[in-house]
Design an enzyme around this catalytic site. Structure first.
Site, PDB file in Angstrom:
ATOM      1  N   GLU A 183       0.847  -1.180   0.000  1.00  0.00           N
ATOM      2  CA  GLU A 183       0.000   0.000   0.000  1.00  0.00           C
ATOM      3  C   GLU A 183       0.890   1.239   0.000  1.00  0.00           C
ATOM      4  OE1 GLU A 183      -2.600   2.404   3.246  1.00  0.00           O
ATOM      5  OE2 GLU A 183      -3.068   0.273   3.079  1.00  0.00           O
ATOM      6  N   ASN A 213       0.011  11.753   0.023  1.00  0.00           N
ATOM      7  CA  ASN A 213      -0.609  12.812   0.814  1.00  0.00           C
ATOM      8  C   ASN A 213      -0.725  14.048  -0.068  1.00  0.00           C
ATOM      9  OD1 ASN A 213      -0.830  11.456   3.411  1.00  0.00           O
ATOM     10  ND2 ASN A 213       1.390  11.458   3.375  1.00  0.00           N
ATOM     11  N   ARG A 241      16.596   4.182  11.742  1.00  0.00           N
ATOM     12  CA  ARG A 241      15.553   5.181  11.973  1.00  0.00           C
ATOM     13  C   ARG A 241      14.634   5.242  10.773  1.00  0.00           C
ATOM     14  NH1 ARG A 241      17.769  10.464  14.912  1.00  0.00           N
ATOM     15  NH2 ARG A 241      18.477   9.429  16.768  1.00  0.00           N
ATOM     16  N   HIS A 243      13.642   0.044   3.310  1.00  0.00           N
ATOM     17  CA  HIS A 243      13.358  -0.182   1.905  1.00  0.00           C
ATOM     18  C   HIS A 243      12.331  -1.299   1.759  1.00  0.00           C
ATOM     19  CE1 HIS A 243      16.485  -3.276   2.547  1.00  0.00           C
ATOM     20  NE2 HIS A 243      15.841  -3.951   1.607  1.00  0.00           N
ATOM     21  N   MET A 281      27.085  -9.817  -3.077  1.00  0.00           N
ATOM     22  CA  MET A 281      25.765 -10.442  -3.263  1.00  0.00           C
ATOM     23  C   MET A 281      25.350 -10.282  -4.724  1.00  0.00           C
ATOM     24  SD  MET A 281      24.019  -9.226   0.308  1.00  0.00           S
ATOM     25  CE  MET A 281      22.557 -10.208   0.114  1.00  0.00           C
ATOM     26  N   GLU A 289      14.683  -3.204  -3.301  1.00  0.00           N
ATOM     27  CA  GLU A 289      15.542  -4.370  -3.478  1.00  0.00           C
ATOM     28  C   GLU A 289      14.893  -5.328  -4.468  1.00  0.00           C
ATOM     29  OE1 GLU A 289      17.811  -7.713  -0.721  1.00  0.00           O
ATOM     30  OE2 GLU A 289      16.299  -6.407   0.183  1.00  0.00           O
TER      31      GLU A 289
END
Length: 125
Positions: free
Chosen positions: A42, A46, A67, A71, A102, A117
């Site tokens: 979702e 705004n 904080r 992602h 990776m 990602e």
């Protein structure tokens, strides 16, 4: 899935549609379907933030780990092919599959700089 205008904000739901015709469903049917399925993202817009000169944006959590929002991730059948498509569309990358240790993941940036990602779909149905 369709958007839903709620007055001062609009909700956008991103999910696999599995062939349903959401436009033909009643609002009650859409809500039941939307919240009883896998993988719904979702997004909230705004209204007014895009034209507010004092709006400083939302904290992404990536510049100050621990904080706020970090992602999202999305699974794809083939990371390399998906990244080639993103590249052709001019999408900016934070990390390409060949970068770093990776090799099976990538990070793209949305227009606001949020990380997305890209990971392989390990479970193909």
């Amino acid at each position: 899935m369709p958007q839903q205008n709620m007055g001062d904000f609009t909700l956008y739901f991103l999910a696999f549609d599995h062939g349903q015709n959401y436009q033909a469903m009643s609002p009650e049917e859409r809500n039941k379907e939307r919240f009883t399925r896998e993988g719904v993202l979702e997004l909230t817009h705004n209204h007014g933030t895009e034209s507010d000169p004092s709006f400083a944006g939302y904290a992404s959590g990536n510049s100050d780990p621990g904080r706020g929002f970090g992602h999202i991730a999305i699974t794809v059948d083939n990371v390399e092919e998906s990244c080639a498509r993103f590249e052709s569309l001019g999408v900016k990358f934070k990390k390409r599959p060949q970068d770093g240790r990776m090799r099976d993941i990538a990070f793209i940036l949305d227009p606001d700089g949020y990380w997305i990602e890209i990971v392989p779909n390990k479970l193909k149905l």
